[in-house]
Design an enzyme around this catalytic site. Sequence first.
Site, PDB file in Angstrom:
ATOM      1  N   HIS A  48       0.825  -1.207   0.000  1.00  0.00           N
ATOM      2  CA  HIS A  48       0.000   0.000   0.000  1.00  0.00           C
ATOM      3  C   HIS A  48       0.861   1.261   0.000  1.00  0.00           C
ATOM      4  O   HIS A  48       0.491   2.281   0.591  1.00  0.00           O
ATOM      5  CB  HIS A  48      -0.948   0.012   1.204  1.00  0.00           C
ATOM      6  CG  HIS A  48      -2.299   0.601   0.904  1.00  0.00           C
ATOM      7  ND1 HIS A  48      -3.354  -0.147   0.436  1.00  0.00           N
ATOM      8  CD2 HIS A  48      -2.765   1.872   0.990  1.00  0.00           C
ATOM      9  CE1 HIS A  48      -4.404   0.628   0.276  1.00  0.00           C
ATOM     10  NE2 HIS A  48      -4.075   1.861   0.593  1.00  0.00           N
ATOM     11  N   GLY A  84       6.783   2.211  -4.342  1.00  0.00           N
ATOM     12  CA  GLY A  84       8.135   2.754  -4.328  1.00  0.00           C
ATOM     13  C   GLY A  84       8.706   3.127  -5.674  1.00  0.00           C
ATOM     14  O   GLY A  84       9.850   3.591  -5.744  1.00  0.00           O
ATOM     15  N   GLY A 139       1.737   5.116  -8.263  1.00  0.00           N
ATOM     16  CA  GLY A 139       0.733   5.931  -7.602  1.00  0.00           C
ATOM     17  C   GLY A 139       1.215   7.357  -7.452  1.00  0.00           C
ATOM     18  O   GLY A 139       0.874   8.237  -8.235  1.00  0.00           O
ATOM     19  N   ARG A 140       2.058   7.568  -6.444  1.00  0.00           N
ATOM     20  CA  ARG A 140       2.527   8.932  -6.179  1.00  0.00           C
ATOM     21  C   ARG A 140       3.192   9.564  -7.397  1.00  0.00           C
ATOM     22  O   ARG A 140       3.052  10.765  -7.626  1.00  0.00           O
ATOM     23  CB  ARG A 140       3.496   8.923  -5.000  1.00  0.00           C
ATOM     24  CG  ARG A 140       2.859   8.589  -3.649  1.00  0.00           C
ATOM     25  CD  ARG A 140       3.900   8.640  -2.538  1.00  0.00           C
ATOM     26  NE  ARG A 140       3.351   8.322  -1.233  1.00  0.00           N
ATOM     27  CZ  ARG A 140       3.283   7.082  -0.727  1.00  0.00           C
ATOM     28  NH1 ARG A 140       3.711   6.054  -1.458  1.00  0.00           N
ATOM     29  NH2 ARG A 140       2.790   6.878   0.479  1.00  0.00           N
TER      30      ARG A 140
END
Length: 404
Positions: A279, A312, A333-334
């Site tokens: 996550h 990551g 994601g980020r």
Amino acid sequence: MSTTPAQCLSIADLQRQARRYLPRVIYDYLEGGADDEEALARNERRLRTHLLRPRYLVDISSRSQQVTVFGKTYGSPFGIGPMGMLGMVRHQGDLLLAETAHRNGLPFVLSGASNATTEAIAEKAPGAWLQYYPCKDAKIEADLLRRAAASGIETLVVTVDVPLHAKRERNMRSGWVRPYKPTPAVILESLRHPAWVARYLRNGLPVMENVLPYAPAGIGARDLTSFYASQVPTPHRWSLVERLRQQWTGHLVLKGILSAEDAQHAATLGVDGVIVSNHGGRQLDRGVAAIDALPEVVAAVGKRMVVMFDSGIRRGSDIAVALCLGARLCFVGRAAGYGLAAHGAAGAQRAVEILRAELDLTLGQIGCPNAADLARDFLWEERGHPPEPADIRVPPREVAADVQ
């Protein structure tokens, strides 16, 4: 200092721009992890301990990143994973990222905590996947699945690593706590980000439209988040997977698998794929880095189901490492969220371009012109020479210097 998307040379550049644009409370929500955020940093650090072993004198004049998963061929072996409440980052953030992924031939996973509806995403980005957070009300679950199937969604991604709310101290300190009513300190800090404030005042607090039909009539956007939190998370068991496998006729994927045992059990229940993930470091701070769990999951079920990876990824070379370790597809994601925050749709596009270009360069540099051929032979660690942890230098996550 204003910077165009083209001037951002790395995901870290987009991250710096995102931090400038977003109020601290929103940036910390996008960026933060659980507890001391060691898992968040560990994900990146452990990815970088894997060194690549080049093979030279190879014809790399033509290179391909194409990958086929669940019968669909994608332009690159990565996609954009689910991120909740993207409407706080940019107005219609879910739609912007979905359109970006679709335009580039990449998979997109709509978050279970999205601000856009399944129907809207399916229309704008045919072939999108849907994340499902198990909820307490079986009627809500049944209707969400019905709507997904009716919209043409073929892949359901069930996130299993959120049995409880995590302790996200960074969010608590910066004010991201329900019912999300800003304090005077949050308002004052937000005024230092006038472009974001102007958009917020123009568009208002984004609504979690996908769950709105199940909430009490007349509920406001702020209270709707509390209603959602009353449904999610909920502890769940393997019987949930058995039930979903019976109900869902499309591809079924479990996200958050970190052990061979869980992957093998999923395979016996007819699950089609797993995403090895912690996550993004947002749940269990003492949890294993996702990249360290990947090899055992691949060894256990890699020939029986599609094994994917997230958590990551900041460089195209990170994607190459995960593929070398057996992942068929990766999700970011980020990295995409930074681009979205920094420059909207143009920034999301720039994030994709950066990762795609870096992966292409990596493939050429190591003498592997086809991403589908990446294997453990391209990793230096597999030759018996792992790097010493002390030799790995990870740049600071947040750098204050302006992008030139």
